[in-house]
Enzyme design. Structure first.
Site, PDB file in Angstrom:
ATOM      1  N   ARG A 121       7.735   1.395   8.989  1.00  0.00           N
ATOM      2  CA  ARG A 121       8.187   2.763   9.302  1.00  0.00           C
ATOM      3  C   ARG A 121       8.272   3.576   8.020  1.00  0.00           C
ATOM      4  O   ARG A 121       8.927   3.176   7.065  1.00  0.00           O
ATOM      5  CB  ARG A 121       9.555   2.704   9.985  1.00  0.00           C
ATOM      6  CG  ARG A 121      10.045   4.049  10.444  1.00  0.00           C
ATOM      7  CD  ARG A 121      11.257   3.890  11.342  1.00  0.00           C
ATOM      8  NE  ARG A 121      10.924   3.247  12.593  1.00  0.00           N
ATOM      9  CZ  ARG A 121      11.809   2.562  13.332  1.00  0.00           C
ATOM     10  NH1 ARG A 121      13.052   2.417  12.923  1.00  0.00           N
ATOM     11  NH2 ARG A 121      11.434   2.020  14.466  1.00  0.00           N
ATOM     12  N   ARG A 170       3.631   5.823  -2.732  1.00  0.00           N
ATOM     13  CA  ARG A 170       4.917   6.457  -3.030  1.00  0.00           C
ATOM     14  C   ARG A 170       5.129   6.585  -4.544  1.00  0.00           C
ATOM     15  O   ARG A 170       5.471   7.654  -5.045  1.00  0.00           O
ATOM     16  CB  ARG A 170       6.018   5.598  -2.408  1.00  0.00           C
ATOM     17  CG  ARG A 170       7.349   6.266  -2.371  1.00  0.00           C
ATOM     18  CD  ARG A 170       8.384   5.309  -1.824  1.00  0.00           C
ATOM     19  NE  ARG A 170       9.629   5.970  -1.620  1.00  0.00           N
ATOM     20  CZ  ARG A 170      10.751   5.345  -1.317  1.00  0.00           C
ATOM     21  NH1 ARG A 170      10.759   4.032  -1.186  1.00  0.00           N
ATOM     22  NH2 ARG A 170      11.860   6.015  -1.142  1.00  0.00           N
ATOM     23  N   LYS A 208       0.831  -1.204   0.000  1.00  0.00           N
ATOM     24  CA  LYS A 208       0.000   0.000   0.000  1.00  0.00           C
ATOM     25  C   LYS A 208       0.866   1.255   0.000  1.00  0.00           C
ATOM     26  O   LYS A 208       0.630   2.192  -0.766  1.00  0.00           O
ATOM     27  CB  LYS A 208      -0.911   0.008   1.229  1.00  0.00           C
ATOM     28  CG  LYS A 208      -2.080  -0.949   1.123  1.00  0.00           C
ATOM     29  CD  LYS A 208      -2.844  -0.994   2.436  1.00  0.00           C
ATOM     30  CE  LYS A 208      -4.108  -1.817   2.278  1.00  0.00           C
ATOM     31  NZ  LYS A 208      -5.073  -1.247   1.306  1.00  0.00           N
ATOM     32  N   GLU A 262       1.703  -1.918  13.300  1.00  0.00           N
ATOM     33  CA  GLU A 262       1.999  -0.567  13.794  1.00  0.00           C
ATOM     34  C   GLU A 262       2.746   0.180  12.696  1.00  0.00           C
ATOM     35  O   GLU A 262       3.824  -0.239  12.259  1.00  0.00           O
ATOM     36  CB  GLU A 262       2.856  -0.601  15.056  1.00  0.00           C
ATOM     37  CG  GLU A 262       3.124   0.821  15.552  1.00  0.00           C
ATOM     38  CD  GLU A 262       4.023   0.886  16.779  1.00  0.00           C
ATOM     39  OE1 GLU A 262       3.499   1.063  17.888  1.00  0.00           O
ATOM     40  OE2 GLU A 262       5.251   0.742  16.622  1.00  0.00           O
ATOM     41  N   ASP A 293       2.897  -4.319  18.174  1.00  0.00           N
ATOM     42  CA  ASP A 293       3.915  -3.906  17.200  1.00  0.00           C
ATOM     43  C   ASP A 293       4.741  -5.100  16.712  1.00  0.00           C
ATOM     44  O   ASP A 293       5.909  -4.966  16.392  1.00  0.00           O
ATOM     45  CB  ASP A 293       4.822  -2.821  17.781  1.00  0.00           C
ATOM     46  CG  ASP A 293       5.604  -3.292  18.994  1.00  0.00           C
ATOM     47  OD1 ASP A 293       5.213  -4.300  19.602  1.00  0.00           O
ATOM     48  OD2 ASP A 293       6.625  -2.652  19.328  1.00  0.00           O
ATOM     49  N   ARG A 336       9.797  -4.200   9.872  1.00  0.00           N
ATOM     50  CA  ARG A 336      10.472  -5.214  10.679  1.00  0.00           C
ATOM     51  C   ARG A 336       9.431  -6.078  11.393  1.00  0.00           C
ATOM     52  O   ARG A 336       8.363  -5.618  11.782  1.00  0.00           O
ATOM     53  CB  ARG A 336      11.478  -4.586  11.661  1.00  0.00           C
ATOM     54  CG  ARG A 336      10.887  -3.830  12.849  1.00  0.00           C
ATOM     55  CD  ARG A 336      10.994  -4.634  14.143  1.00  0.00           C
ATOM     56  NE  ARG A 336      10.359  -3.965  15.266  1.00  0.00           N
ATOM     57  CZ  ARG A 336       9.073  -4.025  15.524  1.00  0.00           C
ATOM     58  NH1 ARG A 336       8.265  -4.711  14.731  1.00  0.00           N
ATOM     59  NH2 ARG A 336       8.584  -3.406  16.587  1.00  0.00           N
TER      60      ARG A 336
END
Ligand code: 0O2
Length: 221
Positions: A87, A35, A30, A149, A82, A53
């Protein structure tokens, strides 16, 4: 690949890690689509870098023990959210909110919780926007909703957080006072850099920079 999930774990934990790995793949796709789409259709790409991760079994077990919950799917569901982490690093603070809005508009993602450590930074100076989302994972015989997360931060916030993280683990959480003071000061400097860069950028390109606040369901042409 599924190989990242160790085979010698209790079956329930192994299943959860496998599902978390699939959920990371879904969210990474996604974010990559956003991007690429923004790269091709807009003058400015708000997403600088994306990484993911899967929490290690040892780290999951440590957190479960700290929170007093069993290493079962039900035990971990509400307290260790998480296991799957994505990130997203952005150029500017306004980009974080722009990407957050884009993520929130995705119909198959359910936001369970939003933690805005930018509006309310942690006492140590930590800043990031955390979205705890649930994403459907389509398996051969069923669909599972899995928690991921998503951390959104600027390059400066990321730079700070990675050093702070290393220091925190080096001292096993008992960081000497002079280092916590220096880190807090560095966080303030990083914030000052973020706000100065944003101001300069706005002066050059205008605050919206060709990336409109799209209405729900809108797809950029
Ligand atoms: P790693 O190595 O990234 O996995 P809670 O107990 O529920 O209130 P929880 O679950 O820790 O808190 O959630 P929170 O605060 O959203 O933190 C989850 C993750 O955010 C952390 O995972 C870090 O990645 C990051 N994070 C949160 N606070 C800090 C901080 O003060 N400094 C840094 N550098 N990162 C932070 P892990 O498991 O700690 O680390």
């Amino acid at each position: 690949q599924a190989a990242v999930v160790p085979r010698d774990l209790p079956e329930e934990l192994r299943q959860l890690m496998l599902l978390s790995k699939f959920a990371i793949d879904e969210v990474m796709t996604k974010v990559s689509i956003l991007r690429d789409e923004l790269f091709f259709s807009r003058g400015h790409n708000p997403i600088e870098h994306v990484s993911s991760r899967l929490k290690s079994p040892a780290s999951i077990a440590e957190k479960a023990q700290r929170k007093g919950v069993p290493l079962t799917r039900d035990g971990l569901r509400d307290h260790v959210r998480d296991i799957a982490g994505v990130r997203v690093t952005c150029g500017f603070v306004s980009d974080i909110h722009r990407v957050r809005d884009m993520i929130l508009r995705q119909r198959d993602l359910t936001v369970i919780e939003e933690r805005d450590y930018i509006a309310a930074p942690k006492a140590n100076g930590y800043k990031s926007l955390h979205l705890i989302v649930q994403v459907p994972v389509f398996l051969s015989d069923r669909v599972e909703d899995v928690v991921v997360e998503i951390q959104l931060r600027t390059i400066a916030m990321d730079f700070w957080a990675s050093l702070e993280h290393k220091i925190y683990y080096k001292f096993d959480g008992e960081v000497p006072r002079h280092l916590t003071d220096s880190l807090k000061l560095a966080a303030d400097v990083a914030w000052s850099l973020d706000t100065s860069m944003e101001r300069i950028h706005d002066e050059l390109h205008g605050p919206l920079d060709g990336v409109p606040a799209a209405s729900p369901g809108e797809v950029a042409a």
